[in-house]
Design an enzyme around this catalytic site. Structure first.
Site, short mmCIF file in Angstrom:
data_model
loop_
_atom_site.label_atom_id
_atom_site.label_comp_id
_atom_site.label_asym_id
_atom_site.label_seq_id
_atom_site.Cartn_x
_atom_site.Cartn_y
_atom_site.Cartn_z
N VAL A 198 0.84 -1.19 0.00
CA VAL A 198 0.00 0.00 0.00
C VAL A 198 0.88 1.25 0.00
O VAL A 198 1.80 1.37 0.81
CB VAL A 198 -0.92 0.04 1.25
CG1 VAL A 198 -1.91 1.20 1.15
CG2 VAL A 198 -1.65 -1.28 1.44
N CYS A 199 0.59 2.16 -0.91
CA CYS A 199 1.18 3.50 -0.87
C CYS A 199 0.03 4.48 -1.11
O CYS A 199 -1.13 4.11 -0.96
CB CYS A 199 2.32 3.65 -1.88
SG CYS A 199 1.89 3.58 -3.63
N GLY A 200 0.32 5.70 -1.45
CA GLY A 200 -0.76 6.67 -1.65
C GLY A 200 -1.72 6.29 -2.76
O GLY A 200 -2.93 6.32 -2.60
N ALA B 11 -3.98 3.99 -0.56
CA ALA B 11 -4.69 4.42 0.64
C ALA B 11 -5.43 5.74 0.41
O ALA B 11 -6.40 6.03 1.11
CB ALA B 11 -3.72 4.55 1.80
#
Length: 151
Positions: A64-66, A108
């Site tokens: 998960v990243c931005g 996210a």
């Protein structure tokens, strides 16, 4: 199933939610790094997790990243990895069933926690059929991977 879940500074919160959601059903390692420095860069985080999938430390992983894009691009640089960006349950199912993805990624800042949980569940509930219709496509992906990584 040994499952790695990791997020960078933008994805750590959702990664922790997913780890908590899945810990009763899977052997979960939540391996986020959000401290300052190169170890926290999403590229290096994705490399560590994807390398762990290749060496057998983990069976599958969720990154998960931005946006999910950075960790997806980074994980796919590791030879032998098939990582799929997923923001809906259908794509997560197909990542497993049609592409034999070992890793899914998500953003996210793109999806909420309940959808992220449903995506993770959809991915992890599916198993690639090595004799199925998509087996030839996955073999072709692996051949392309081998061609460029043999240089």
């Amino acid at each position: 199933m040994k499952l790695a879940i990791a997020g960078d500074s933008a994805g750590e919160g959702l990664a922790k939610v997913l780890a908590d959601h899945l810990k009763d059903r899977y052997d979960v390692s939540e391996v986020s790094r959000t401290d300052a420095g190169p170890d926290a860069f999403y590229a290096n985080l994705a490399d560590r997790v994807a390398s762990g999938v290749i060496d057998g430390t983990y069976d599958k992983a969720i990154l998960v990243c931005g946006t999910g894009i950075g960790v997806s691009i980074s994980a796919n640089k590791v030879p032998g990895i098939r990582a799929a960006l997923t923001h809906d349950t259908y794509s997560a199912e197909r990542a497993a069933l049609s592409n034999n993805a070992q890793i899914i990624t998500m953003g996210a800042r793109v999806i909420g926690t309940e959808l992220a949980k449903a995506i993770a569940d959809a991915f992890l509930a599916r198993t690639f059929d090595t004799n199925g219709r998509s087996a030839g496509n996955v073999q072709a992906i692996d051949e392309v991977d081998a061609k460029y990584n043999a240089r």
